[in-house]
Design an enzyme around this catalytic site. Structure first.
Site, PDB file in Angstrom:
ATOM      1  N   LYS A 273       0.827  -1.219   0.000  1.00 36.75           N
ATOM      2  CA  LYS A 273       0.000   0.000   0.000  1.00 36.75           C
ATOM      3  C   LYS A 273       0.854   1.259   0.000  1.00 36.75           C
ATOM      4  O   LYS A 273       0.535   2.233  -0.680  1.00 36.75           O
ATOM      5  CB  LYS A 273      -0.933   0.022   1.217  1.00 36.75           C
ATOM      6  CG  LYS A 273      -2.004  -1.038   1.230  1.00 36.75           C
ATOM      7  CD  LYS A 273      -3.020  -0.795   2.334  1.00 36.75           C
ATOM      8  CE  LYS A 273      -2.390  -0.625   3.713  1.00 36.75           C
ATOM      9  NZ  LYS A 273      -1.679  -1.854   4.151  1.00 36.75           N
ATOM     10  N   THR A 274       1.931   1.267   0.790  1.00 39.77           N
ATOM     11  CA  THR A 274       2.740   2.469   0.913  1.00 39.77           C
ATOM     12  C   THR A 274       3.427   2.809  -0.402  1.00 39.77           C
ATOM     13  O   THR A 274       3.473   3.979  -0.818  1.00 39.77           O
ATOM     14  CB  THR A 274       3.777   2.296   2.036  1.00 39.77           C
ATOM     15  OG1 THR A 274       3.092   2.030   3.266  1.00 39.77           O
ATOM     16  CG2 THR A 274       4.610   3.552   2.202  1.00 39.77           C
ATOM     17  N   LYS A 290      -1.510   9.661   6.254  1.00 38.12           N
ATOM     18  CA  LYS A 290      -1.831   8.384   6.890  1.00 38.12           C
ATOM     19  C   LYS A 290      -2.487   8.711   8.215  1.00 38.12           C
ATOM     20  O   LYS A 290      -1.813   9.095   9.180  1.00 38.12           O
ATOM     21  CB  LYS A 290      -0.579   7.542   7.110  1.00 38.12           C
ATOM     22  CG  LYS A 290      -0.875   6.193   7.765  1.00 38.12           C
ATOM     23  CD  LYS A 290      -0.011   5.115   7.203  1.00 38.12           C
ATOM     24  CE  LYS A 290      -0.424   3.751   7.751  1.00 38.12           C
ATOM     25  NZ  LYS A 290       0.170   2.640   6.995  1.00 38.12           N
ATOM     26  N   THR A 294       0.781   2.939  12.997  1.00 38.85           N
ATOM     27  CA  THR A 294       1.260   2.050  14.058  1.00 38.85           C
ATOM     28  C   THR A 294       2.660   1.560  13.700  1.00 38.85           C
ATOM     29  O   THR A 294       3.154   1.786  12.595  1.00 38.85           O
ATOM     30  CB  THR A 294       0.319   0.848  14.244  1.00 38.85           C
ATOM     31  OG1 THR A 294       0.324   0.062  13.042  1.00 38.85           O
ATOM     32  CG2 THR A 294      -1.104   1.311  14.534  1.00 38.85           C
ATOM     33  N   ASP A 302       5.243   5.538   7.689  1.00 37.88           N
ATOM     34  CA  ASP A 302       5.010   5.569   6.245  1.00 37.88           C
ATOM     35  C   ASP A 302       5.074   6.968   5.659  1.00 37.88           C
ATOM     36  O   ASP A 302       5.341   7.132   4.468  1.00 37.88           O
ATOM     37  CB  ASP A 302       3.660   4.926   5.927  1.00 37.88           C
ATOM     38  CG  ASP A 302       3.650   3.437   6.242  1.00 37.88           C
ATOM     39  OD1 ASP A 302       4.712   2.802   6.127  1.00 37.88           O
ATOM     40  OD2 ASP A 302       2.577   2.913   6.622  1.00 37.88           O
ATOM     41  N   GLU A 358      -3.687   6.794   3.119  1.00 44.49           N
ATOM     42  CA  GLU A 358      -3.322   5.389   3.231  1.00 44.49           C
ATOM     43  C   GLU A 358      -3.840   4.803   4.536  1.00 44.49           C
ATOM     44  O   GLU A 358      -3.602   5.359   5.621  1.00 44.49           O
ATOM     45  CB  GLU A 358      -1.806   5.205   3.162  1.00 44.49           C
ATOM     46  CG  GLU A 358      -1.396   3.742   3.231  1.00 44.49           C
ATOM     47  CD  GLU A 358       0.112   3.531   3.333  1.00 44.49           C
ATOM     48  OE1 GLU A 358       0.516   2.392   3.618  1.00 44.49           O
ATOM     49  OE2 GLU A 358       0.874   4.508   3.157  1.00 44.49           O
ATOM     50  N   ALA A 360      -4.272   1.647   7.442  1.00 43.90           N
ATOM     51  CA  ALA A 360      -3.394   0.707   8.144  1.00 43.90           C
ATOM     52  C   ALA A 360      -3.929  -0.702   7.945  1.00 43.90           C
ATOM     53  O   ALA A 360      -5.081  -0.987   8.280  1.00 43.90           O
ATOM     54  CB  ALA A 360      -3.329   1.051   9.634  1.00 43.90           C
ATOM     55  N   PRO A 442       5.576  -4.611 -10.413  1.00 43.90           N
ATOM     56  CA  PRO A 442       6.395  -5.765 -10.035  1.00 43.90           C
ATOM     57  C   PRO A 442       6.840  -5.665  -8.591  1.00 43.90           C
ATOM     58  O   PRO A 442       6.998  -4.579  -8.034  1.00 43.90           O
ATOM     59  CB  PRO A 442       7.586  -5.673 -10.995  1.00 43.90           C
ATOM     60  CG  PRO A 442       7.664  -4.220 -11.358  1.00 43.90           C
ATOM     61  CD  PRO A 442       6.244  -3.735 -11.383  1.00 43.90           C
TER      62      PRO A 442
END
Length: 472
Positions: A273-274, A290, A294, A302, A358, A360, A442
């Site tokens: 995701k990051t 974000k 955590t 992140d 984003e 968690a 990728p």
């Protein structure tokens, strides 16, 4: 209603005549209204929503909703003036509701009129052109507004149709749409439920339809000759005199006029995701945020990673609303520090640019109590980008995540696949999930700014017309 619309005039007469007998012969209709009301009550409606009800009948759905959702401004409509009068009496002539006799299929209001919720229980099956009606009603929704309906779908009255088929006759029942056809009419979710109503005999079945006004034959269909009807009734009774109702519940949401950003979520933790958020921020010239971070005991967080990978200036970074040290689910990480997350206090930062948000972990990670990340996405009113690790199990994980998001009215802009290319996964997620694949990235053990710049070029522009809708 057009003066020459004989079918609609026939419906008005049938429902006017059944207004006072409807409730005593409508157990299925009552059950469906309650089930639809439960679904609507779970939607993230604004305070005191503006509600339009299409085809109120005697007020079964109206009453069920008023018990559940609190103060609202109501416009209650029905094709039948007599049904509308019974509904008004049931509700006690409320001051917060306007009542209007109108054809819901062709509902028209003053320019600028917009509703937060348009709802209808078992009225859509009487429409001549349901896709056009759904499009027209969706246009009456405010941005982020909901169209919630129950209607009969393909498979309804199967036993009555079979009794005709067995005798070489054609049943004078409408052609109901398939679930897929209903799902294709809007952006949201369609669920199905089969209900069966068993009558003492065939005559009771027909009398019940008449008592609720549902006995009018479709245009162009002639009633059976008495002898043929007698044979059909005998065949229907031999099958048990039970009749199936295939009920479809639709929850469609009108997207916001322009996305203020997107929410990047995933099927799990560690799916990329990051990195995807960094690619989107770079591709779209967006800010990054974000809201809940955590794991700070093990890594810097992140926000710092995205800033480095996407080359974002500090002015394009927004600090988390909540930060915790433990590398745990947000609700557990907060509890470890004797704290709690208040999802209602999480608000999208103000910015002149779109914001890439984003989450968690996965879409169904708990934030506090029974509030999940997917609920936060719905409350923020953002479309979602779902990140899926392209591996064994990806199809199931992706479809479950898409279903969870759409069930909360979240618009899905698309899916980003990470990892080795797997054409079968992509094809199945696109086709069954009815979603576009925005990019395939990728998997790399080491990702740097050069990788993100290269991958960002694969992302289509943030333009709803290009990245929403079904695969072609």
């Amino acid at each position: 209603m057009k003066p020459d619309d004989l079918g609609k005039r026939r419906l008005i007469r049938a429902f006017d005549g059944a207004a006072r007998t409807y409730d005593a012969h409508a157990p299925i209709q009552r059950a469906v209204a309650e089930r639809l009301a439960e679904r609507i009550a779970a939607l993230p409606l604004p305070p005191r929503p503006r509600i339009l009800e299409i085809g109120c009948g005697t007020g079964l759905l109206t009453a069920a909703l008023r018990r559940r959702i609190g103060p609202a401004d109501w416009t209650v409509t029905d094709l039948s003036p007599a049904m509308l009068a019974v509904c008004r009496e049931r509700l006690g002539h409320p001051a917060d509701a306007a009542f209007a006799a109108m054809d819901g299929e062709r509902a028209a209001f003053a320019p600028g009129t917009a509703f937060d919720l348009i709802c209808s229980s078992l009225a859509f099956q009487w429409f001549d052109d349901l896709p056009a009606a759904v499009a027209r009603l969706t246009d009456l929704l405010a941005p982020g507004g909901w169209l919630a309906f129950a209607t009969l779908a393909e498979g309804s009255f199967a036993e009555w149709r079979r009794a005709h088929d067995d005798l070489g006759l054609v049943a004078a029942t409408p052609a109901f749409p398939s679930l897929r056809a209903l799902a294709d009419m809007g952006a949201g979710r369609v669920e199905a439920e089969r209900l069966v109503h068993v009558q003492p005999d065939g005559r009771a079945f027909l009398d019940g339809l008449k008592r609720i006004g549902a006995h009018a034959a479709p245009p162009g269909r002639r009633p059976l000759a008495p002898a043929d009807l007698k044979r059909v009734i005998a065949r229907f009774e031999a099958m048990g005199a039970g009749c199936s109702y295939q009920v479809a519940y639709g929850l469609f949401r009108r997207p916001a006029t322009a996305p203020r950003g997107v929410f990047v979520t995933g099927t799990d933790t560690g799916v990329g995701k990051t990195v995807v958020a960094a690619c989107l921020a770079r591709a779209w010239g967006a800010d990054y945020w974000k809201p809940v971070q955590t794991g700070l005991a093990e890594e810097p967080g992140d926000t710092e990673t995205v800033a480095r990978l996407a080359g974002l200036a500090p002015s394009r970074l927004h600090p988390p609303a909540y930060e915790y040290a433990a590398p745990l689910s947000p609700h557990l990480a907060a509890a470890r520090e004797g704290a709690a997350i208040d999802p209602a206090a999480i608000a999208l930062p103000a910015s002149d640019r779109p914001v890439v948000v984003e989450g968690a972990g996965g879409a169904l990670v708990p934030l506090h109590g029974d509030v999940l990340t997917a609920d936060l996405i719905a409350r923020l009113g953002l479309p979602a980008v779902v990140v899926v690790r392209n591996r064994l199990g990806a199809i199931s994980h992706a479809l479950l995540t898409l279903e969870a998001l759409r069930g909360r009215g979240v618009e899905v802009l698309g899916v980003v696949l990470t990892g080795d290319a797997f054409a079968d996964n992509r094809a199945a997620i696109e086709r069954v999930g009815r979603v576009r694949i925005l990019a395939e990235l990728p998997w790399a053990e080491t990702v740097d700014a050069a990788c993100v710049a290269e991958w960002a070029a694969l992302i289509p522009p943030l333009d709803e017309r290009r990245i929403t809708g079904l695969p072609s």
